[in-house]
Design a protein around this motif. Structure first.
Motif, PDB file in Angstrom:
ATOM      1  N   TRP A  42       0.870  -1.045  -0.187  1.00  0.00           N
ATOM      2  CA  TRP A  42       0.061   0.052  -0.093  1.00  0.00           C
ATOM      3  C   TRP A  42       0.938   1.316   0.166  1.00  0.00           C
ATOM      4  CZ3 TRP A  42      -5.035  -0.443  -0.456  1.00  0.00           C
ATOM      5  CH2 TRP A  42      -5.663  -1.825   0.074  1.00  0.00           C
ATOM      6  N   MET A  43       0.367   2.292  -0.603  1.00  0.00           N
ATOM      7  CA  MET A  43       0.873   3.549  -0.544  1.00  0.00           C
ATOM      8  C   MET A  43      -0.079   4.628  -0.171  1.00  0.00           C
ATOM      9  SD  MET A  43       3.638   4.110  -3.911  1.00  0.00           S
ATOM     10  CE  MET A  43       4.891   3.273  -3.930  1.00  0.00           C
ATOM     11  N   ASN A  44       0.273   5.825   0.716  1.00  0.00           N
ATOM     12  CA  ASN A  44      -0.314   6.820   0.918  1.00  0.00           C
ATOM     13  C   ASN A  44       0.270   7.850  -0.127  1.00  0.00           C
ATOM     14  OD1 ASN A  44       2.039   7.741   2.366  1.00  0.00           O
ATOM     15  ND2 ASN A  44       0.992   7.718   4.091  1.00  0.00           N
ATOM     16  N   ARG A  45      -0.205   9.042   0.120  1.00  0.00           N
ATOM     17  CA  ARG A  45       0.344  10.193  -0.887  1.00  0.00           C
ATOM     18  C   ARG A  45       1.848  10.544  -0.482  1.00  0.00           C
ATOM     19  NH1 ARG A  45      -3.525  13.896  -3.557  1.00  0.00           N
ATOM     20  NH2 ARG A  45      -1.691  15.406  -3.440  1.00  0.00           N
ATOM     21  N   ASP A  46       2.226  10.451   0.821  1.00  0.00           N
ATOM     22  CA  ASP A  46       3.795  10.706   1.092  1.00  0.00           C
ATOM     23  C   ASP A  46       4.647   9.616   0.531  1.00  0.00           C
ATOM     24  OD1 ASP A  46       3.040  13.098   2.558  1.00  0.00           O
ATOM     25  OD2 ASP A  46       2.782  12.125   4.533  1.00  0.00           O
ATOM     26  N   ALA A  47       3.965   8.303   0.584  1.00  0.00           N
ATOM     27  CA  ALA A  47       4.920   7.256   0.113  1.00  0.00           C
ATOM     28  C   ALA A  47       4.993   7.349  -1.404  1.00  0.00           C
ATOM     29  CB  ALA A  47       4.251   5.779   0.532  1.00  0.00           C
ATOM     30  N   LEU A  48       3.918   7.672  -2.070  1.00  0.00           N
ATOM     31  CA  LEU A  48       4.286   7.714  -3.741  1.00  0.00           C
ATOM     32  C   LEU A  48       5.104   9.072  -4.035  1.00  0.00           C
ATOM     33  CD1 LEU A  48       3.556   6.784  -6.174  1.00  0.00           C
ATOM     34  CD2 LEU A  48       1.158   7.981  -6.356  1.00  0.00           C
ATOM     35  N   GLU A  49       4.832  10.115  -3.250  1.00  0.00           N
ATOM     36  CA  GLU A  49       5.790  11.220  -3.632  1.00  0.00           C
ATOM     37  C   GLU A  49       7.152  10.969  -3.201  1.00  0.00           C
ATOM     38  OE1 GLU A  49       3.783  15.474  -2.934  1.00  0.00           O
ATOM     39  OE2 GLU A  49       3.925  14.379  -0.972  1.00  0.00           O
ATOM     40  N   LYS A  50       7.413  10.506  -2.036  1.00  0.00           N
ATOM     41  CA  LYS A  50       8.846   9.758  -1.750  1.00  0.00           C
ATOM     42  C   LYS A  50       9.472   8.826  -2.569  1.00  0.00           C
ATOM     43  CE  LYS A  50      11.890  10.630   1.658  1.00  0.00           C
ATOM     44  NZ  LYS A  50      12.372  11.961   1.854  1.00  0.00           N
ATOM     45  N   THR A  51       8.824   7.837  -3.223  1.00  0.00           N
ATOM     46  CA  THR A  51       9.057   6.870  -4.338  1.00  0.00           C
ATOM     47  C   THR A  51       9.666   7.734  -5.271  1.00  0.00           C
ATOM     48  OG1 THR A  51       7.589   5.142  -3.402  1.00  0.00           O
ATOM     49  CG2 THR A  51       8.323   5.103  -5.681  1.00  0.00           C
ATOM     50  N   VAL A  52       8.781   8.713  -6.113  1.00  0.00           N
ATOM     51  CA  VAL A  52       9.186   9.351  -6.936  1.00  0.00           C
ATOM     52  C   VAL A  52      10.467  10.330  -6.801  1.00  0.00           C
ATOM     53  CG1 VAL A  52       8.585  11.561  -8.486  1.00  0.00           C
ATOM     54  CG2 VAL A  52       7.174   9.597  -8.106  1.00  0.00           C
ATOM     55  N   GLU A  53      10.596  10.765  -5.663  1.00  0.00           N
ATOM     56  CA  GLU A  53      11.812  11.673  -5.210  1.00  0.00           C
ATOM     57  C   GLU A  53      13.010  10.680  -5.191  1.00  0.00           C
ATOM     58  OE1 GLU A  53      12.991  13.888  -1.080  1.00  0.00           O
ATOM     59  OE2 GLU A  53      10.960  14.089  -1.819  1.00  0.00           O
ATOM     60  N   LEU A  54      12.901   9.693  -4.632  1.00  0.00           N
ATOM     61  CA  LEU A  54      14.257   8.808  -4.329  1.00  0.00           C
ATOM     62  C   LEU A  54      14.362   7.836  -5.518  1.00  0.00           C
ATOM     63  CD1 LEU A  54      13.725   7.440  -0.694  1.00  0.00           C
ATOM     64  CD2 LEU A  54      14.955   9.320  -1.516  1.00  0.00           C
TER      65      LEU A  54
END
Length: 138
Positions: A42-54
């Motif tokens: 599962w992802m929340n908004r923060d997880a998806l943003e962090k995935t793109v960032e990293l």
């Protein structure tokens, strides 16, 4: 590989995702090249943003109630090469390069290692353990 950058620069793409009532979206991690399904999370908004960032997979741990950078303990990170959204915008697919070829905390390549043996009416492990599960963690 996706280009690492600050995902916070625009939230338009995040707003397209159909988050559930808990602010989560289901995610499938798939090995690039072989198309093996490695895991579901599962992802929340923060997880998806962090995935793109990293450029590496970051999930939401429902049991720990916090972000979980895949491989943060084991070193078995997932380098994200492509991110896709399904036709209903409610499931995310990550195409990943799985470091050390181990995605599952059981020490296996994939979390989907149990196959139903219909004749025996039971689940059987059909994928080998590649490393000591104690060394993998979650």
């Amino acid at each position: 590989m996706i280009t690492k950058h600050s995902a916070k620069s625009s939230s338009k793409w995040l707003n397209k995702v159909q988050w559930d009532e808990h602010g989560l979206v289901p995610v499938i991690a798939q090995q690039t090249g072989t198309n093996d399904v490695l895991m579901f999370a599962w992802m929340n908004r923060d997880a998806l943003e962090k995935t793109v960032e990293l450029g590496e997979a970051v999930y939401w741990s429902r049991s720990r109630k916090k972000l979980w950078h895949k491989g943060e303990q084991s070193g078995h990170i997932q380098k994200v090469l492509d991110i896709r959204l399904d036709c209903d915008s409610d499931v995310v697919l990550l195409k990943v390069e799985q470091v050390d070829d181990i995605a599952c905390h059981t020490g296996r390549h994939s979390c989907f290692f149990q196959q139903l043996n219909v004749a025996e009416a039971e689940w059987q492990a059909v994928e080998p353990v590649l490393t000591d599960p104690e060394a993998v963690g979650k």
